[in-house]
Design an enzyme around this catalytic site. Sequence first.
Site, PDB file in Angstrom:
ATOM      1  N   GLU A  27       0.822  -1.213   0.000  1.00 50.46           N
ATOM      2  CA  GLU A  27       0.000   0.000   0.000  1.00 50.46           C
ATOM      3  C   GLU A  27       0.853   1.260   0.000  1.00 50.46           C
ATOM      4  O   GLU A  27       0.507   2.250  -0.643  1.00 50.46           O
ATOM      5  CB  GLU A  27      -0.972   0.001   1.179  1.00 50.46           C
ATOM      6  CG  GLU A  27      -2.127  -0.993   1.036  1.00 50.46           C
ATOM      7  CD  GLU A  27      -2.997  -0.735  -0.191  1.00 50.46           C
ATOM      8  OE1 GLU A  27      -2.979   0.389  -0.733  1.00 50.46           O
ATOM      9  OE2 GLU A  27      -3.694  -1.673  -0.617  1.00 50.46           O
ATOM     10  N   TYR A  71      -6.214   7.130   3.725  1.00 47.59           N
ATOM     11  CA  TYR A  71      -6.426   6.056   2.756  1.00 47.59           C
ATOM     12  C   TYR A  71      -5.736   4.764   3.193  1.00 47.59           C
ATOM     13  O   TYR A  71      -6.354   3.692   3.246  1.00 47.59           O
ATOM     14  CB  TYR A  71      -5.933   6.444   1.347  1.00 47.59           C
ATOM     15  CG  TYR A  71      -5.723   5.197   0.532  1.00 47.59           C
ATOM     16  CD1 TYR A  71      -6.816   4.480   0.057  1.00 47.59           C
ATOM     17  CD2 TYR A  71      -4.450   4.650   0.350  1.00 47.59           C
ATOM     18  CE1 TYR A  71      -6.654   3.277  -0.614  1.00 47.59           C
ATOM     19  CE2 TYR A  71      -4.274   3.456  -0.310  1.00 47.59           C
ATOM     20  CZ  TYR A  71      -5.371   2.770  -0.793  1.00 47.59           C
ATOM     21  OH  TYR A  71      -5.209   1.574  -1.419  1.00 47.59           O
ATOM     22  N   ASP A  97      -9.590   5.845  -2.352  1.00 46.26           N
ATOM     23  CA  ASP A  97      -8.447   6.351  -3.117  1.00 46.26           C
ATOM     24  C   ASP A  97      -8.995   6.992  -4.397  1.00 46.26           C
ATOM     25  O   ASP A  97     -10.199   7.172  -4.540  1.00 46.26           O
ATOM     26  CB  ASP A  97      -7.439   5.228  -3.409  1.00 46.26           C
ATOM     27  CG  ASP A  97      -7.958   4.253  -4.461  1.00 46.26           C
ATOM     28  OD1 ASP A  97      -9.181   4.261  -4.741  1.00 46.26           O
ATOM     29  OD2 ASP A  97      -7.146   3.489  -5.009  1.00 46.26           O
ATOM     30  N   CYS A 119     -13.687   0.940 -14.799  1.00 47.10           N
ATOM     31  CA  CYS A 119     -14.165   2.321 -14.659  1.00 47.10           C
ATOM     32  C   CYS A 119     -12.962   3.261 -14.726  1.00 47.10           C
ATOM     33  O   CYS A 119     -12.661   4.005 -13.803  1.00 47.10           O
ATOM     34  CB  CYS A 119     -14.916   2.469 -13.334  1.00 47.10           C
ATOM     35  SG  CYS A 119     -15.903   3.978 -13.194  1.00 47.10           S
ATOM     36  N   CYS A 163     -17.963   0.598 -19.814  1.00 47.28           N
ATOM     37  CA  CYS A 163     -19.282   0.445 -19.187  1.00 47.28           C
ATOM     38  C   CYS A 163     -19.986  -0.834 -19.639  1.00 47.28           C
ATOM     39  O   CYS A 163     -20.802  -1.396 -18.895  1.00 47.28           O
ATOM     40  CB  CYS A 163     -20.155   1.655 -19.479  1.00 47.28           C
ATOM     41  SG  CYS A 163     -19.432   3.218 -18.916  1.00 47.28           S
ATOM     42  N   CYS A 217     -19.238  -3.515 -17.187  1.00 50.59           N
ATOM     43  CA  CYS A 217     -19.209  -3.115 -15.771  1.00 50.59           C
ATOM     44  C   CYS A 217     -20.346  -3.770 -14.991  1.00 50.59           C
ATOM     45  O   CYS A 217     -21.512  -3.690 -15.385  1.00 50.59           O
ATOM     46  CB  CYS A 217     -19.326  -1.602 -15.646  1.00 50.59           C
ATOM     47  SG  CYS A 217     -19.283  -1.041 -13.921  1.00 50.59           S
ATOM     48  N   CYS A 273     -25.698   2.778 -12.439  1.00 56.37           N
ATOM     49  CA  CYS A 273     -24.799   3.929 -12.584  1.00 56.37           C
ATOM     50  C   CYS A 273     -25.560   5.147 -13.119  1.00 56.37           C
ATOM     51  O   CYS A 273     -25.955   5.185 -14.287  1.00 56.37           O
ATOM     52  CB  CYS A 273     -23.629   3.576 -13.511  1.00 56.37           C
ATOM     53  SG  CYS A 273     -22.410   4.897 -13.631  1.00 56.37           S
TER      54      CYS A 273
END
Length: 357
Positions: free
Chosen positions: A49, A132, A150, A202, A209, A212, A218
Site C-alpha cells: 500500500e 487512505y 483512493d 471504470c 461500461c 461493468c 450507474c
Amino acid sequence: MRDGFSDGAVAAALLPWYDRHARDLPWRMGPAALAAGERPDPYRVWLSEIMLQQTTVAAVKDYFQRFTALWPSVTALAAAEDAAVMAEWAGLGYYARARNLLKCARVVASDHGGVFPDTEDGLRQLPGIGPYTAAAIAAIAFDRPAAVMDGNVERVVARLFAVETPLPTAKPELRLLTERLTPDTRPGCYAQAVMDLGATVCTPRSPACGICPLVAMCRGRAQGIAAELPRKAPKQAKPTRQGIAYLALRTDGAVLLETRPDKGLLGGMLGWPGTDWTEAPPPEAPPLAADWHDPDLEVRHTFTHFHLRLRVLLARVPQDAQPERGSFHPRASFRPASLPTVMRKAWDVAAGAWPKD
DNA sequence: AACACGGGGTT
DNA sequence: AACCCAGTGTT
C-alpha cells in the site's frame, strides 16, 4: 434506499465480480485462499500500500518482490541500513515514502513488538500512513469495515452517483457515499473490488461500461456523463527550471556523489553534486577544482510541479582529488539503478562523452 | 487550505 | 510535447 438502489446492492454486485476477476498480485491473497481461512500478512499489505501511493501496479511489482526478498518481515526491514533502503527505492519516486517506510518499520518493531496495529486509528498514528492507507490496511489485512477511498474509488463513486461537484471540493461528499457503500461482510475484498474496478473497468478515460457489473445502477452512465466524471479544478502550468550537474570520474573509476538532505526534493537520495535548480540560469558551482568539459549534454526531466533542464558537465580527476562536496564511490559498488531517475538519466547521457584525459 | 513531492503512461 | 494520474506531510 437511495437513488433507486439499496446501499448493499453495490457490494452485492461487486463481490461476485471480484471473485471471478480479482487480479493475481504478489501482495494479494485471493478470494479462494481467504475463503479457505488464510489471512494476508499485514507486513506485505502495508508495504504494497505504501508503494502503491501515487504509483501504478505495474511500476510497483518488481520493487515489491525485491523488498520482500531482501526484508521478509517488518523487523528485518527495521534493522536495514537507511542507505540500502533508499537505494532499493530509487526510481519509484516520492522518496519521503521510503524515509517514512523505515521510520514506520522501526516504530512497529520497537513500540509494537513487530506487530502492526489492527485498527484504522492505530494504523493512522504511524509515519507514512494517512487516511487512505490506514483504511486499506484495516480492511485488507484485518477485514475491518473501513471506508477505503483512493482515486479509483472517488472516480467510481462520482460516476455511480453522478456527482458533478469538482474535486477536491467533492471529497467530503464522496467520502460520505463511500462510507454508506462499505459492507460489513468481506470489507477487504470489497475495498479491493472497487479499486480493481476503477483500475481496469471504470477507467479515467474510455470506461468499459459495457462490461461493468454496476452499469445498471450507474447514474453517471444513465445521464451520459460518466466519462467526464469526476470533474476537477483546472491545474496550473509547470514552470521550467535549469541547473548543472557535475559528474566527476576518478582515475580508478570511482564517481563523486553526495547524499541529498532528508528534507526537500529527492530527500535522502544519492545524486550528482550540482547547482540549485532555478528559473534563472544558475552560476557555476563545481564540487572540486578540475578541467570541466561541457559536451553540450542536457537532461530533461519533469517533476511534480516543474520541468527541469539539467546541463551535465564532466571531468576526469586524479586519484588524490579532494572534493569540496560529496564523496567518491568505488565503481564496483556504484549502481546507476540506486539513483533517482533524473540522476540516472545524467549518468546515461554521459556515457560515451567522457573526456579522454 | 495550499503547497511540496516522482515517475510513468496515453494522446 | 502536453496531458493524465494521485496519498501524505508540512506549513
